[in-house]
Design a protein around this motif. Sequence first.
Motif, mmCIF file in Angstrom:
data_model
loop_
_atom_site.group_PDB
_atom_site.id
_atom_site.type_symbol
_atom_site.label_atom_id
_atom_site.label_comp_id
_atom_site.label_asym_id
_atom_site.label_seq_id
_atom_site.Cartn_x
_atom_site.Cartn_y
_atom_site.Cartn_z
ATOM 1 N N ILE A 1 0.816 -1.230 0.000
ATOM 2 C CA ILE A 1 0.000 0.000 0.000
ATOM 3 C C ILE A 1 0.842 1.269 0.000
ATOM 4 C CG2 ILE A 1 -0.283 0.074 2.520
ATOM 5 C CD1 ILE A 1 -3.193 1.073 1.924
ATOM 6 N N HIS A 2 1.995 1.232 0.680
ATOM 7 C CA HIS A 2 2.791 2.469 0.779
ATOM 8 C C HIS A 2 3.509 2.808 -0.526
ATOM 9 C CE1 HIS A 2 6.830 0.491 1.217
ATOM 10 N NE2 HIS A 2 6.027 -0.531 1.457
ATOM 11 N N LEU A 3 3.422 1.913 -1.513
ATOM 12 C CA LEU A 3 4.037 2.190 -2.818
ATOM 13 C C LEU A 3 3.077 2.909 -3.742
ATOM 14 C CD1 LEU A 3 5.482 -1.391 -3.439
ATOM 15 C CD2 LEU A 3 6.594 0.554 -2.336
ATOM 16 N N GLN A 4 1.813 2.920 -3.370
ATOM 17 C CA GLN A 4 0.798 3.382 -4.321
ATOM 18 C C GLN A 4 0.751 4.896 -4.375
ATOM 19 O OE1 GLN A 4 -0.174 0.911 -6.100
ATOM 20 N NE2 GLN A 4 0.768 -0.525 -4.639
ATOM 21 N N ASP A 5 0.648 5.409 -5.584
ATOM 22 C CA ASP A 5 0.621 6.852 -5.788
ATOM 23 C C ASP A 5 -0.763 7.409 -5.428
ATOM 24 O OD1 ASP A 5 1.631 9.310 -6.439
ATOM 25 O OD2 ASP A 5 2.499 8.658 -8.335
ATOM 26 N N THR A 6 -0.862 8.720 -5.529
ATOM 27 C CA THR A 6 -2.049 9.486 -5.143
ATOM 28 C C THR A 6 -3.389 8.800 -5.426
ATOM 29 O OG1 THR A 6 -0.772 11.437 -5.692
ATOM 30 C CG2 THR A 6 -3.147 11.726 -5.470
ATOM 31 N N ASN A 7 -3.537 8.292 -6.620
ATOM 32 C CA ASN A 7 -4.832 7.744 -7.022
ATOM 33 C C ASN A 7 -4.994 6.284 -6.629
ATOM 34 O OD1 ASN A 7 -5.391 10.222 -8.132
ATOM 35 N ND2 ASN A 7 -4.819 9.616 -10.206
ATOM 36 N N ASP A 8 -3.950 5.493 -6.876
ATOM 37 C CA ASP A 8 -4.055 4.060 -6.590
ATOM 38 C C ASP A 8 -4.337 3.792 -5.116
ATOM 39 O OD1 ASP A 8 -2.965 2.274 -9.055
ATOM 40 O OD2 ASP A 8 -2.009 4.240 -9.029
ATOM 41 N N ILE A 9 -3.776 4.635 -4.250
ATOM 42 C CA ILE A 9 -3.847 4.299 -2.828
ATOM 43 C C ILE A 9 -5.289 4.338 -2.310
ATOM 44 C CG2 ILE A 9 -3.387 6.628 -1.942
ATOM 45 C CD1 ILE A 9 -1.503 5.205 0.128
ATOM 46 N N PHE A 10 -6.161 5.077 -2.973
ATOM 47 C CA PHE A 10 -7.575 5.035 -2.588
ATOM 48 C C PHE A 10 -8.457 4.541 -3.744
ATOM 49 C CE2 PHE A 10 -5.888 8.079 0.542
ATOM 50 C CZ PHE A 10 -6.265 7.399 1.694
ATOM 51 N N LEU A 11 -7.833 3.956 -4.751
ATOM 52 C CA LEU A 11 -8.574 3.370 -5.877
ATOM 53 C C LEU A 11 -9.574 4.358 -6.469
ATOM 54 C CD1 LEU A 11 -9.337 -0.147 -4.311
ATOM 55 C CD2 LEU A 11 -7.339 0.528 -5.653
ATOM 56 N N ALA A 12 -9.142 5.616 -6.581
ATOM 57 C CA ALA A 12 -9.991 6.665 -7.144
ATOM 58 C C ALA A 12 -9.079 7.818 -7.565
ATOM 59 C CB ALA A 12 -11.014 7.142 -6.107
ATOM 60 N N ASN A 13 -9.594 8.722 -8.381
ATOM 61 C CA ASN A 13 -8.747 9.800 -8.899
ATOM 62 C C ASN A 13 -8.917 11.063 -8.074
ATOM 63 O OD1 ASN A 13 -9.222 7.812 -10.987
ATOM 64 N ND2 ASN A 13 -8.108 9.210 -12.339
#
Lengths: 114, 853
Positions: free
Chosen positions: B546-558
């Motif tokens: 989870i800590h690798l995910q960028d702005t959008n991926d981390i909450f599965l939304a833009n």
Amino acid sequence: MLAETQIQTDWETVCQLDDITPFTGVCALVGEIHIAIFRVSDDKLYAIQNYCPFGQASILSRGIVGTVGERIVVASPLYKQQYDLATGECLEDPETTLTTYAVRVHDGSVQILN
Amino acid sequence: MAQSKQKIIVVGNGMVGHKFIESLVTHEDASQYSITTFSEEPRLAYDRVQLSAYFSGSTVDDLMLTTPSYYDEHGVRYLVNEKVIGIDKDAKTITTSSGLVEPYDTLILATGSFPFVPPIPGKDQDHCLVYRTIEDLEAITASAAESEVGVVVGGGLLGLECANALHNLKLTSHVVEFAPQLMAVQIDEGGGALLRQKIEALGVSVHTGKNTSEIVAGTERRYRMNFADGSHLETDMIVFSAGIRPQDALAREFNLTLGERGGIVINDHCQTSDPSIYAIGECALWDNKIYGLVAPGYSMAKAAVAHITGGDVTFQGADMSTKLKLMGVDVGSIGDTHARTEGALTYTYFNQPEGVYKRLVVSSDQQTLLGAVLIGDTSDYGTLLPMMLEKMPLPEQPEVLILPAVEGADNALGVAALPDSAQVCSCHDVSKGDIAAAVADGACDVASLKSCTKAGTGCGGCVTMMGQVLNSELEKMGVEVNDHLCEHFAYSRQELFDIIRTKQIKTFADLIDQYGSGMGCMTCKPAVGSMLATYWNEYVLSDKHIHLQDTNDIFLANMQKDGTYSVVPRIAAGEITPQGLITLGEIGKKYDLYTKITGGQRIDFFGAQLHELPLIWQELTEAGFETGHAYGKSLRTVKSCVGSTWCRYGMLDSVSMAVLLEMRYKGLRSPHKLKMAVSGCTRECAEAQGKDIGVIATDKGWNLYVCGNGGMKPRHADLFATDLDDATLLQYIDRILMFYCRTADRLQRTSTWMDNMEGGLAYLKSVVIDDKLNIGEDLEADMARVIDTYECEWKKTLQSPERLKRFAHFINSDATDDSLAYEPDRGQNKARIASKSMAPPTDAERIPVTIAK
């Protein structure tokens, strides 16, 4: 004894350490202030204001945590400015410094000095 | 009084005639000239060099070099199907086939050449054709449809291209050559022998030393070719490609000086014996030489323009070295390939198992390179050509130049040693100095060099060398040239992907532990997160990822500008039931979301707060919707037109194919986002040629286009393969996408990936279609794993109360973000207008520096 009691009341518990996945952040409401709290290696915690002055939104807790040289930073999820978690300084614009807050783990609880 | 314009008439609108016009209309004094051009062909200039592409699916439009609107814009008058048949040198007029008489001040003859057909009895029958114009190609295609066996007379460069065309038209193909070897002009006997072997291995029969004496009726097939040695060959059709002759008929008839064996004699300014008449291209004879390549023709066009406009460029001859791919075989020919220079010495390297032949021809004192032949591997061409042209000193042991690289030894002399005048791109005459200047001006990758210098956009043979010049210039400027992902990993993205794959690494922690340093950063974390997801396809919000995910991926939304999010459910191929639309409408209404149709044929909801995302997705998944991955560097949508199920023109069912593709590749994490489209016919309503993967139906199957892009830097997709069945189409796309995932830089779209790829489209084809690297099955297996392990990330997230805790603005309060405010606009919510402060470029806006090895 009195002094110790006072110190304990100054620290406000906002969540449990387990509530923060390692290398990520959460946002806590302390009084009326949005504070971003980050958990990094060895369960060390940092707390800075959650509001990003460049993006003009309360979102810093959702940024990526990493290092630039020796400095531990969070990157704003909006426009990617990086802030030094220890000092609040913006790496791209050293004129801008965010407010930092004292944070600790006490008995498994994450506490902010209010 | 304004001076009247100088009238210039250009006879012939081929590649060179067009180059002349293009150079003149872009000249600063262009307004002083009025240009008229005549073409006997029914269309304006097209790319004759790429003619064979017509047989692999390119259309006439793809081949066009100019358009009527370009000429209109620049005030160029053009008459097609109009042949110039007379010149009056005294009156300075020309006459055309339709009787038009036109005055000129300056006349440019750019009449080109015509194919030489040997005077063989029987050569003028039906199905005896030539290979020069688009009309010729149409005739060859028509003849092939009624034939099973085809013969090309002529084993030179064009002949072999033509043989390839017949082979692609599924004819049993033969090449008949008069000389004892193939490509006798360009390469030596040893090279010719290997080339022959390779071409025969592809199923084309080669007959050398054959002098055709007559063409008569056949017994098995339509014709029988009798050879002088008594042998014969039966065939249904014959294409003559035995060389070219200058088209000098006009000059001959109207008394301009010609060479002994034809060709209009010109001086260094390209003037003929009449100073008002110039000749350029294959019709011109300079220093008793006809130049049958396009680059010298372009140089002549420039020299003529310079002389007319008072410039000082002259034509000084041209080097005829060439590098090309014939039927998939790499062939390079430099300078004196036959060692005809007095005292010339040779070095030969022949690797029979791998089919590589290299020969160096050096001066008798072994100080300079005179020529070279490269078959099967032309990677040294870029180093050798300037060594020959610039007479650079040879290394002490010249053989190192062609011996295979041995561990630890660096046998390249390096482009740093080249003078600025050295030509890098011969198609567009771009020198090393031009490239250096562009680098100094800020071009720091091959793709941007291509767009600002045009180098590498012709035949593409110089791209490797461009990369070398780029690196050497950057190093000179003190720019650290490395392809490291960031300060935490001293590896390129491609190297890290190989490490993950070969060492079977599953987490960022393991990777940085073993191959990196520090904690990671906003550059390497999302990049590694993406690679792990491509290869292992594990749930991206698990604790370790989870800590690798960028702005959008981390909450599965833009995330939008105010910190709220947009939500995009998957609507595969844009196909949705009325009930589906109603459900979406109800959800949008319930959560008061700004609603818009996207460019990818789906529906986007804006203004969802973090805590609302799970609520919205609960309703969406219950209604059968899945995540649309609009937030990921991953497959977004497969756009489609309605196709043959409804459309009067549809050739195939484009919607079904688009649904199939979208469901197959949904969830594939890639270096950057991926878009696809499927059109049901060549009207192309789905705009597939502007997508990473574009598929267009024809009456024979699917045509596959790759590496297109819209956006900031539009790129027309390249035609990759034609007439594919469903299974082959999927197989190719599997391989292309996975090869892209393995080898692209971070945040590199397929368009830039292609523009920076050494060998370009031909190389990608060799990897995917010919499986040159022997990784085809491997790539398919990797893709199969991604497909088999797909799960909807939102569905999985909703099942985990632990994960859902993160979807709250505050960890310690149910309050919501009180700073959010909306104002109504055209009946919907609009995010408050924040004055956007000056922000540094985002990751996506940073141009990655790509370093050629």
